[in-house]
Design a protein around this motif. Structure first.
Motif, PDB file in Angstrom:
ATOM      1  N   THR A 191      15.179  30.928  -3.744  1.00  0.00           N
ATOM      2  CA  THR A 191      15.553  29.577  -4.186  1.00  0.00           C
ATOM      3  C   THR A 191      16.910  29.143  -3.661  1.00  0.00           C
ATOM      4  O   THR A 191      17.358  28.037  -3.946  1.00  0.00           O
ATOM      5  N   GLY A 192      17.561  29.974  -2.876  1.00  0.00           N
ATOM      6  CA  GLY A 192      18.898  29.654  -2.386  1.00  0.00           C
ATOM      7  C   GLY A 192      18.970  28.375  -1.572  1.00  0.00           C
ATOM      8  O   GLY A 192      19.827  27.526  -1.786  1.00  0.00           O
ATOM      9  N   VAL A 193      18.054  28.233  -0.624  1.00  0.00           N
ATOM     10  CA  VAL A 193      18.058  27.039   0.235  1.00  0.00           C
ATOM     11  C   VAL A 193      17.772  25.772  -0.570  1.00  0.00           C
ATOM     12  O   VAL A 193      18.536  24.798  -0.468  1.00  0.00           O
ATOM     13  N   PRO A 194      16.715  25.718  -1.400  1.00  0.00           N
ATOM     14  CA  PRO A 194      16.481  24.489  -2.173  1.00  0.00           C
ATOM     15  C   PRO A 194      17.652  24.135  -3.094  1.00  0.00           C
ATOM     16  O   PRO A 194      17.986  22.963  -3.239  1.00  0.00           O
ATOM     17  N   ILE A 195      18.264  25.127  -3.708  1.00  0.00           N
ATOM     18  CA  ILE A 195      19.392  24.846  -4.604  1.00  0.00           C
ATOM     19  C   ILE A 195      20.553  24.265  -3.817  1.00  0.00           C
ATOM     20  O   ILE A 195      21.128  23.242  -4.195  1.00  0.00           O
ATOM     21  N   LEU A 196      20.914  24.899  -2.719  1.00  0.00           N
ATOM     22  CA  LEU A 196      22.038  24.418  -1.929  1.00  0.00           C
ATOM     23  C   LEU A 196      21.778  23.016  -1.390  1.00  0.00           C
ATOM     24  O   LEU A 196      22.650  22.135  -1.457  1.00  0.00           O
ATOM     25  N   LEU A 197      20.585  22.781  -0.878  1.00  0.00           N
ATOM     26  CA  LEU A 197      20.269  21.446  -0.344  1.00  0.00           C
ATOM     27  C   LEU A 197      20.243  20.394  -1.450  1.00  0.00           C
ATOM     28  O   LEU A 197      20.635  19.247  -1.224  1.00  0.00           O
ATOM     29  N   ASN A 198      19.808  20.770  -2.661  1.00  0.00           N
ATOM     30  CA  ASN A 198      19.838  19.852  -3.797  1.00  0.00           C
ATOM     31  C   ASN A 198      21.285  19.464  -4.138  1.00  0.00           C
ATOM     32  O   ASN A 198      21.589  18.294  -4.364  1.00  0.00           O
ATOM     33  N   VAL A 199      22.160  20.429  -4.152  1.00  0.00           N
ATOM     34  CA  VAL A 199      23.575  20.151  -4.452  1.00  0.00           C
ATOM     35  C   VAL A 199      24.172  19.238  -3.379  1.00  0.00           C
ATOM     36  O   VAL A 199      24.843  18.254  -3.689  1.00  0.00           O
ATOM     37  N   LEU A 200      23.919  19.557  -2.114  1.00  0.00           N
ATOM     38  CA  LEU A 200      24.470  18.737  -1.034  1.00  0.00           C
ATOM     39  C   LEU A 200      23.936  17.306  -1.076  1.00  0.00           C
ATOM     40  O   LEU A 200      24.667  16.352  -0.813  1.00  0.00           O
TER      41      LEU A 200
END
Length: 93
Positions: A44-53
């Motif tokens: 889930t690292g990529v979806p979380i980071l992209l959501n924050v950005l």
């Protein structure tokens, strides 16, 4: 524990710290955030980071720990084997 640590070691900054404990995958924007600090799981690292950005434009800095493969994918350059949508979105933001 983080608020207590900040209060102990950086008491002047303690009033500016807000810790949000919630599902980070679909975390809706709230008060403006200026930094993002996380230890993100592989799947889930990529979806979380992209959501924050995408949803927190006031984030100006961050420290994110991810597995090596995820870091390479997020920072890949065009033409490399790991270059893809996450690379493009990360570079865009």
């Amino acid at each position: 524990r983080l608020p207590r640590t900040v209060a102990e070691f950086a008491p002047d900054a303690a009033g500016r710290l807000t810790v949000r404990c919630e599902d980070a995958v679909g975390m809706p924007p709230a008060a403006p955030a200026t930094a993002f600090v996380a230890n993100l799981p592989y799947n889930t690292g990529v979806p979380i980071l992209l959501n924050v950005l995408a949803h927190f434009p006031t984030v100006g800095s961050g420290v994110v720990m991810v597995q090596s493969e995820v870091a390479h994918r997020l920072t890949a350059l065009p033409g490399s084997r790991t270059y893809g949508v996450p690379s493009v979105k990360t570079a865009w933001w």
